[in-house]
Design an enzyme around this catalytic site. Structure first.
Site: not given
Length: 545
Positions: A187, A461
């Protein structure tokens, strides 16, 4: 939107803040800009010849990236003016009979293990977990700092070579990657992010730098499958053309066959939910599936509906996994993907298992099973997890390697993707307090270089940090229209003064719980995190970071 004015004066003169930062703008930008160090020398610190590879790509793709970011701001402004995201008119993308060609190597993705690429031990453990897929993350779960990025890219190259290992201190042995068929995806950072310090006085698209750094160092002879990326944070189908053109430019530069680079893409913004089919169409030579990034999606749907009091979301951990605004999208995404031959992947379950706390572990794994079964019933082909202990349970909830042939007979072509969250969860002062506590603790860990943090059993996160800041902002903006209750059932108006005091209280509580012999930097990071978090809310800083 008009910035929310809060009282942060108590912390404006704190010595730690004054010593490190020269102004408020710089304080806010600490979490938003990755900058190579002043001593950075690309000839010494980047692969030989890489800058010659990068510069022609930069001249083409960074200006396009900047234009797309400007279009995002315009779309958000239109939404706040009442012109909300909507489905596009019919086109070849939605009416044609096109299909993608799904390769054999990626047809089983019942679980994709995900984690920060800069943690070599976690990378090896994920690759040895038995998960069908592993996503190595340079984005949300990795703090966006230059040393982390360089370490993350090195780990990705080592993983693709099969050479990465770590030293297990407890067992006094070196652990290497085991042979498997696990699919590895990287990613990259999203289009919203820029990279500073690589070129003098010039920004580079962070997405471009990440993809180019990995692609330049890869030898196809190492790989068991083509090079594969995860695309994050997209906000329109038009952005797919940027990624398509970048992949094709790199293929030409490296002498690779057309369409050799493959990708999956996250649907984690409210506007993209209305343009999924067009997005897949624009990337049809490369894309193999879509993933519902539920936590960023929750943040985005709040952000685009921020001025609507009907969209004041309940306390985050009281929102059921099958809330209508999630569930309607969970039904639509597989319908579109399966119509076109692509995989549909579900999201992350935030409650984390624990090998030390038996009660928490049982609760986390039971929630995981229920969550992934729901996604399987929505015809998803797989889902995300973040801990090796979750893999077996997650895979078991999906009835076959994929459900590509499964379609809902009653599927709506254009379902309502904005059902207001009425009667869902609870709106409480305790929830606001938990949000303030979480953003202080998360931001402090981020300032110390950690992109994902286990807080009170939940893996948090940047996405969940963004959700919490937006939830607090909603409660302030709509303090007279939305009832937030305390333990006695009394409504408490969320004035700027109330929220500021609540931040003070949570900071003091966190500091009181921090061991007195902790490093001074740890204590100071909490002070700065408290200031930054409230300032970001006050100034309306809610874009992805």
């Amino acid at each position: 939107m008009t910035p929310i004015k809060l009282n942060c004066s108590k912390y404006r003169t704190h010595s730690f803040i004054a010593e490190i930062f020269e102004g408020e703008e710089k304080m806010t930008s600490i979490a938003r800009m990755n900058c190579a160090p002043r001593t950075f020398n690309p000839a010494l610190e980047l692969p030989k010849g890489f800058m010659d590879f990068l510069l022609p790509l930069h001249k083409v793709f960074t200006p396009r990236q900047q234009a797309l970011v400007a279009e995002r701001a315009e779309a958000l402004g239109r939404s706040h003016d009442g012109r909300l995201p909507a489905y596009r008119e019919s086109s070849e993308a939605t009416t044609g009979d096109w299909m993608i060609d799904l390769p054999e190597w990626v047809q089983d993705q019942r679980n994709q293990m995900t984690g920060p690429a800069d943690d070599s031990e976690l990378v090896v453990k994920m690759l040895n977990s038995g998960a069908p897929g592993v996503m190595l993350d340079l984005e949300d779960s990795m703090a966006n700092y230059w040393p982390n990025l360089m370490r993350g890219v090195r780990n990705i190259i080592g993983a693709l070579k099969g050479e990465l290992c770590y030293d297990d201190q407890k067992r006094n042995r070196r652990v290497a990657i085991e042979e498997s068929r696990t699919v590895i995806l990287t990613r990259a950072r999203g289009l919203h992010l820029n990279q500073a310090g690589v070129l003098p006085d010039e920004l580079i698209s962070a997405s471009l730098l990440d993809v180019a750094l990995v692609a330049y160092q890869v030898d196809p002879a190492w790989l068991k499958h083509p090079l594969a990326f995860y695309i994050p944070k997209s906000e329109s189908a038009d952005e797919a053309l940027w990624w398509r053109d970048l992949f094709q430019a790199i293929e030409r530069a490296r002498g690779w066959p057309p369409g050799w680079i493959k990708c999956m893409a996250l649907v984690e913004s409210h506007p993209l939910a209305y343009q999924m089919e067009e997005f897949v169409y624009n990337l049809r030579e490369h894309i193999v599936g879509l993933n519902l990034g539920r936590w960023d999606y929750m943040a985005s749907i709040i952000h685009f509906n921020l001025l609507n009091p009907d969209w004041a979301l309940p306390d985050r951990n009281t929102i059921p996994h099958d809330a209508p605004f999630f569930q309607n999208l969970r039904h639509l995404l597989p319908e579109i993907c399966h119509r076109r031959g692509a995989l549909a992947i579900g999201g992350m379950t935030a409650l984390y298992p624990s090998r030390e706390d038996a009660e928490l572990n049982a609760r986390a794994l039971a929630l995981l099973e229920m969550d992934k079964r729901n996604e399987a019933c929505c015809l998803m082909d797989g889902a995300w997890t973040g801990h090796p202990d979750q893999n077996e349970i997650a895979v078991a909830q999906f009835p076959s390697p994929n459900q590509l042939r499964a379609r809902r007979p009653d599927a709506e072509r254009h379902p309502d993707l904005r059902p207001a969250p009425k009667g869902v969860g609870r709106l409480t002062v305790a929830g606001t307090r938990a949000a303030a506590r979480a953003v202080i603790r998360y931001r402090a860990n981020y300032l110390r270089g950690k992109g994902a943090s286990l807080l009170d059993g939940y893996m948090e996160d940047l996405a969940t940090d963004r959700i919490y800041r937006l939830m607090i902002a909603q409660r302030m903006l709509h303090q007279d229209a939305v009832a937030i209750t305390d333990e006695a059932g009394r409504t408490v108006r969320h004035t700027p003064e109330f929220v500021s005091a609540l931040f003070d209280e949570e900071l003091e509580r966190i500091l009181s719980e921090t061991p007195s012999d902790s490093l001074c930097e740890e204590h100071d990071s909490y002070w700065l995190a408290r200031f930054l978090s409230e300032q970001m809310i006050r100034d309306g800083e809610f874009d992805p970071e």
